[in-house]
Design a protein around this motif. Structure first.
Motif, PDB file in Angstrom:
ATOM      1  N   PHE A  45       0.821  -1.204   0.000  1.00 31.04           N
ATOM      2  CA  PHE A  45       0.000   0.000   0.000  1.00 31.04           C
ATOM      3  C   PHE A  45       0.864   1.267   0.000  1.00 31.04           C
ATOM      4  CE2 PHE A  45      -2.737   3.103   2.238  1.00 31.04           C
ATOM      5  CZ  PHE A  45      -3.758   3.157   1.318  1.00 31.04           C
ATOM      6  N   ILE A  46       1.941   1.269   0.752  1.00 31.71           N
ATOM      7  CA  ILE A  46       2.807   2.445   0.833  1.00 31.71           C
ATOM      8  C   ILE A  46       3.476   2.725  -0.507  1.00 31.71           C
ATOM      9  CG2 ILE A  46       4.992   3.243   1.815  1.00 31.71           C
ATOM     10  CD1 ILE A  46       4.031   2.020   4.457  1.00 31.71           C
ATOM     11  N   ILE A  47       3.955   1.700  -1.167  1.00 27.71           N
ATOM     12  CA  ILE A  47       4.600   1.916  -2.461  1.00 27.71           C
ATOM     13  C   ILE A  47       3.583   2.392  -3.498  1.00 27.71           C
ATOM     14  CG2 ILE A  47       5.835   0.770  -4.340  1.00 27.71           C
ATOM     15  CD1 ILE A  47       7.288  -0.862  -2.256  1.00 27.71           C
ATOM     16  N   LEU A  48       2.375   1.859  -3.462  1.00 27.89           N
ATOM     17  CA  LEU A  48       1.347   2.319  -4.391  1.00 27.89           C
ATOM     18  C   LEU A  48       1.013   3.787  -4.157  1.00 27.89           C
ATOM     19  CD1 LEU A  48      -1.157  -0.663  -4.561  1.00 27.89           C
ATOM     20  CD2 LEU A  48       0.275   0.219  -6.385  1.00 27.89           C
ATOM     21  N   ILE A  49       0.851   4.167  -2.900  1.00 31.33           N
ATOM     22  CA  ILE A  49       0.522   5.558  -2.581  1.00 31.33           C
ATOM     23  C   ILE A  49       1.676   6.493  -2.964  1.00 31.33           C
ATOM     24  CG2 ILE A  49       0.053   7.153  -0.660  1.00 31.33           C
ATOM     25  CD1 ILE A  49      -2.339   5.467  -1.519  1.00 31.33           C
ATOM     26  N   VAL A  79      12.747   0.436 -12.969  1.00 30.96           N
ATOM     27  CA  VAL A  79      14.104  -0.003 -13.302  1.00 30.96           C
ATOM     28  C   VAL A  79      14.986   0.004 -12.056  1.00 30.96           C
ATOM     29  CG1 VAL A  79      16.205   0.694 -14.540  1.00 30.96           C
ATOM     30  CG2 VAL A  79      14.031   0.569 -15.747  1.00 30.96           C
ATOM     31  N   ILE A  80      14.864   1.029 -11.226  1.00 34.55           N
ATOM     32  CA  ILE A  80      15.636   1.083  -9.984  1.00 34.55           C
ATOM     33  C   ILE A  80      15.258  -0.078  -9.067  1.00 34.55           C
ATOM     34  CG2 ILE A  80      16.005   2.412  -7.856  1.00 34.55           C
ATOM     35  CD1 ILE A  80      15.750   4.945  -9.610  1.00 34.55           C
ATOM     36  N   LEU A  81      13.964  -0.337  -8.931  1.00 33.15           N
ATOM     37  CA  LEU A  81      13.517  -1.435  -8.066  1.00 33.15           C
ATOM     38  C   LEU A  81      13.957  -2.801  -8.601  1.00 33.15           C
ATOM     39  CD1 LEU A  81       9.907  -0.275  -7.124  1.00 33.15           C
ATOM     40  CD2 LEU A  81      11.937  -0.260  -5.681  1.00 33.15           C
ATOM     41  N   VAL A  82      13.872  -2.980  -9.907  1.00 37.59           N
ATOM     42  CA  VAL A  82      14.278  -4.254 -10.505  1.00 37.59           C
ATOM     43  C   VAL A  82      15.777  -4.469 -10.337  1.00 37.59           C
ATOM     44  CG1 VAL A  82      14.577  -5.434 -12.728  1.00 37.59           C
ATOM     45  CG2 VAL A  82      12.367  -4.479 -12.125  1.00 37.59           C
ATOM     46  N   LEU A  83      16.562  -3.440 -10.564  1.00 35.52           N
ATOM     47  CA  LEU A  83      18.008  -3.563 -10.396  1.00 35.52           C
ATOM     48  C   LEU A  83      18.364  -3.882  -8.947  1.00 35.52           C
ATOM     49  CD1 LEU A  83      19.408  -0.693 -12.637  1.00 35.52           C
ATOM     50  CD2 LEU A  83      19.524  -3.159 -13.035  1.00 35.52           C
ATOM     51  N   PHE A  84      17.695  -3.222  -8.018  1.00 29.86           N
ATOM     52  CA  PHE A  84      17.967  -3.480  -6.613  1.00 29.86           C
ATOM     53  C   PHE A  84      17.559  -4.898  -6.224  1.00 29.86           C
ATOM     54  CE2 PHE A  84      16.620  -3.418  -2.145  1.00 29.86           C
ATOM     55  CZ  PHE A  84      17.828  -3.093  -1.560  1.00 29.86           C
ATOM     56  N   LYS A  85      16.404  -5.318  -6.716  1.00 35.54           N
ATOM     57  CA  LYS A  85      15.888  -6.624  -6.312  1.00 35.54           C
ATOM     58  C   LYS A  85      16.675  -7.778  -6.927  1.00 35.54           C
ATOM     59  CE  LYS A  85      11.688  -9.199  -5.739  1.00 35.54           C
ATOM     60  NZ  LYS A  85      11.687  -9.315  -4.304  1.00 35.54           N
ATOM     61  N   LEU A  98       6.054  -9.435 -12.063  1.00 32.79           N
ATOM     62  CA  LEU A  98       5.638  -8.695 -13.249  1.00 32.79           C
ATOM     63  C   LEU A  98       4.300  -7.992 -13.007  1.00 32.79           C
ATOM     64  CD1 LEU A  98       6.237  -8.032 -16.237  1.00 32.79           C
ATOM     65  CD2 LEU A  98       4.883 -10.054 -16.805  1.00 32.79           C
ATOM     66  N   ILE A  99       3.367  -8.680 -12.393  1.00 34.09           N
ATOM     67  CA  ILE A  99       2.068  -8.082 -12.072  1.00 34.09           C
ATOM     68  C   ILE A  99       2.238  -6.938 -11.083  1.00 34.09           C
ATOM     69  CG2 ILE A  99      -0.162  -8.531 -10.970  1.00 34.09           C
ATOM     70  CD1 ILE A  99       0.020 -11.379 -12.178  1.00 34.09           C
ATOM     71  N   TYR A 100       3.107  -7.119 -10.094  1.00 35.82           N
ATOM     72  CA  TYR A 100       3.373  -6.091  -9.098  1.00 35.82           C
ATOM     73  C   TYR A 100       3.931  -4.825  -9.753  1.00 35.82           C
ATOM     74  CZ  TYR A 100       5.703  -3.861  -5.129  1.00 35.82           C
ATOM     75  OH  TYR A 100       6.129  -2.981  -4.201  1.00 35.82           O
ATOM     76  N   TYR A 101       4.898  -4.979 -10.646  1.00 32.01           N
ATOM     77  CA  TYR A 101       5.475  -3.819 -11.313  1.00 32.01           C
ATOM     78  C   TYR A 101       4.473  -3.167 -12.268  1.00 32.01           C
ATOM     79  CZ  TYR A 101       9.924  -5.346  -9.398  1.00 32.01           C
ATOM     80  OH  TYR A 101      10.918  -5.708  -8.546  1.00 32.01           O
ATOM     81  N   LEU A 102       3.628  -3.949 -12.879  1.00 32.17           N
ATOM     82  CA  LEU A 102       2.589  -3.396 -13.743  1.00 32.17           C
ATOM     83  C   LEU A 102       1.595  -2.561 -12.939  1.00 32.17           C
ATOM     84  CD1 LEU A 102       1.500  -3.322 -16.630  1.00 32.17           C
ATOM     85  CD2 LEU A 102       0.133  -5.321 -16.075  1.00 32.17           C
ATOM     86  N   ILE A 103       1.246  -3.014 -11.748  1.00 30.57           N
ATOM     87  CA  ILE A 103       0.352  -2.249 -10.875  1.00 30.57           C
ATOM     88  C   ILE A 103       1.017  -0.939 -10.449  1.00 30.57           C
ATOM     89  CG2 ILE A 103      -0.754  -2.248  -8.596  1.00 30.57           C
ATOM     90  CD1 ILE A 103      -1.332  -5.225  -9.058  1.00 30.57           C
ATOM     91  N   LEU A 104       2.319  -0.961 -10.189  1.00 28.02           N
ATOM     92  CA  LEU A 104       3.038   0.265  -9.851  1.00 28.02           C
ATOM     93  C   LEU A 104       3.022   1.254 -11.009  1.00 28.02           C
ATOM     94  CD1 LEU A 104       6.178  -0.998  -7.908  1.00 28.02           C
ATOM     95  CD2 LEU A 104       4.073  -0.058  -6.984  1.00 28.02           C
TER      96      LEU A 104
END
Length: 121
Positions: A45-49, A79-85, A98-104
């Motif tokens: 929820f925090i990342i979405l907001i 891209v930053i989140l994917v590189l970090f993860k 993939l679904i999570y990043y699409l929602i973001l």
């Protein structure tokens, strides 16, 4: 130059909201005020907001096509989140990610579309 300033400001808002909120949730979880299931929900929820707020700010400061500005901003953050993860944690890629990043991306784009429509003329 003004465009980079707007992107930097939006990125600063996104990551500062994430860091401060994560710190507060960690403290609350450490003292057993909130449970682990609530923490898992609040993380999403925090990342979405924060993505919505960052998209809203970039849309409010852009001149045209808020959806495109939201896609650019969300692309940078994803891209930053994917590189970090994946580079930092050696985690396997799955369809859930993939679904999570699409929602973001959708959250940030929606925020920028609302932001450009709420702009004061």
């Amino acid at each position: 130059m003004e465009y980079l300033k707007n992107i930097g400001k939006s990125l600063l808002y996104i990551f500062s909201i994430i860091i401060i909120s994560t710190f507060l949730i960690t403290i609350l979880n450490y003292f057993n005020i909130i449970g682990s299931k609530i923490v898992a929900i609040l993380k999403i929820f925090i990342i979405l907001i924060s993505m919505f707020i960052g998209g809203y700010l970039i849309g409010k400061n852009s001149k045209q096509k808020g959806w495109l500005e939201g896609l650019k901003l969300s692309g940078i953050v994803v891209v930053i989140l994917v590189l970090f993860k994946y580079l930092g944690l050696q985690d396997k890629f799955s369809i859930n990610h993939l679904i999570y990043y699409l929602i973001l991306v959708i959250s940030c784009t929606l925020g920028s579309m609302i932001g450009i429509n709420r702009k004061k003329i």
